[in-house]
Design a protein around this motif. Structure first.
Motif, mmCIF file in Angstrom:
data_model
loop_
_atom_site.group_PDB
_atom_site.id
_atom_site.type_symbol
_atom_site.label_atom_id
_atom_site.label_comp_id
_atom_site.label_asym_id
_atom_site.label_seq_id
_atom_site.Cartn_x
_atom_site.Cartn_y
_atom_site.Cartn_z
ATOM 1 N N PRO A 20 39.443 -59.051 -125.158
ATOM 2 C CA PRO A 20 39.598 -58.744 -123.732
ATOM 3 C C PRO A 20 41.071 -58.880 -123.319
ATOM 4 C CG PRO A 20 38.646 -60.926 -124.006
ATOM 5 C CD PRO A 20 38.773 -60.339 -125.378
ATOM 6 N N HIS A 76 42.582 -56.110 -110.199
ATOM 7 C CA HIS A 76 42.654 -56.773 -111.501
ATOM 8 C C HIS A 76 41.292 -56.671 -112.168
ATOM 9 C CE1 HIS A 76 46.601 -58.345 -110.528
ATOM 10 N NE2 HIS A 76 46.112 -58.679 -109.351
ATOM 11 N N ARG A 77 41.286 -56.163 -113.385
ATOM 12 C CA ARG A 77 40.064 -55.976 -114.159
ATOM 13 C C ARG A 77 40.303 -56.466 -115.587
ATOM 14 N NH1 ARG A 77 38.781 -55.128 -109.633
ATOM 15 N NH2 ARG A 77 38.064 -53.221 -108.695
ATOM 16 N N MET A 78 39.231 -56.554 -116.333
ATOM 17 C CA MET A 78 39.354 -56.888 -117.751
ATOM 18 C C MET A 78 39.100 -55.617 -118.554
ATOM 19 S SD MET A 78 40.269 -59.991 -118.006
ATOM 20 C CE MET A 78 40.039 -60.388 -119.709
ATOM 21 N N PRO A 120 43.662 -58.466 -119.714
ATOM 22 C CA PRO A 120 43.721 -58.187 -118.278
ATOM 23 C C PRO A 120 44.412 -56.842 -118.034
ATOM 24 C CG PRO A 120 45.287 -59.909 -118.866
ATOM 25 C CD PRO A 120 44.516 -59.579 -120.106
#
Length: 166
Positions: free
Chosen positions: A24, A11-13, A26
């Motif tokens: 931003p 999981h990253r932004m 997810p």
């Protein structure tokens, strides 16, 4: 290719544009390992003489991601060879440090090549560090116990001095 050192979801932004503004968002990345190319060795880099210590083995792709595949490796340490079966890409072996101190090599051989790492053999290995946060209640208890021990030592000392004086 993305290296995550763990298979599965990451999981990253990320950044998206909405009405001319950057926002931003997810982002979920699925990391799938490539073909296995090596076996990783994981262990503490220092241990005590004659002490048993664990070594984890992990089948890895070229980016270090774990590969869930069966394999066999031969681990060589202190002139002894032992076979280790890797199930779903991982295996485990307990080794015993020699009595002499110094630096030794741990070597894993498999159809995916050879991996070598050093381990230091010492008279006394450092203790692993832990989270030293304690609650204020616990700190009070420790302080009271310490004070109690000091009081008992002082009373005992006074009594022994009284006996020597009389």
């Amino acid at each position: 290719m993305i290296s995550s050192h763990q298979s599965g979801l990451g999981h990253r932004m990320g950044i998206a544009e909405k009405d001319g503004n950057l926002i931003p968002v997810p982002v979920t990345l699925l990391v799938e390992p490539g073909e296995p190319v090596s076996i990783g060795l994981n262990f503490d880099n220092i241990t005590e003489r004659s002490k048993s210590f664990p070594v984890d083995l992990e089948l890895q792709d070229r980016f270090g991601n774990p590969v869930e595949k069966a394999a066999e490796a031969t681990v060589e340490f202190d002139n002894v060879s032992q076979k280790v079966n890797l199930v779903n890409g991982s295996g485990y072996i307990n080794l015993t440090a020699p009595h002499k101190y110094g630096t030794c090599q741990i070597k894993a051989k498999s159809s995916y090549g050879v991996t070598e790492r050093e381990i230091k053999i010492a008279d006394l290995a450092p203790l692993p560090t832990a989270d030293a946060n304690i609650s204020s209640d616990m700190a009070v208890q420790v302080a009271q116990m310490t004070a109690g021990c000091q009081r008992r030592r002082l009373i005992t000392q006074r009594k022994s001095n009284q006996y020597h004086l009389s």
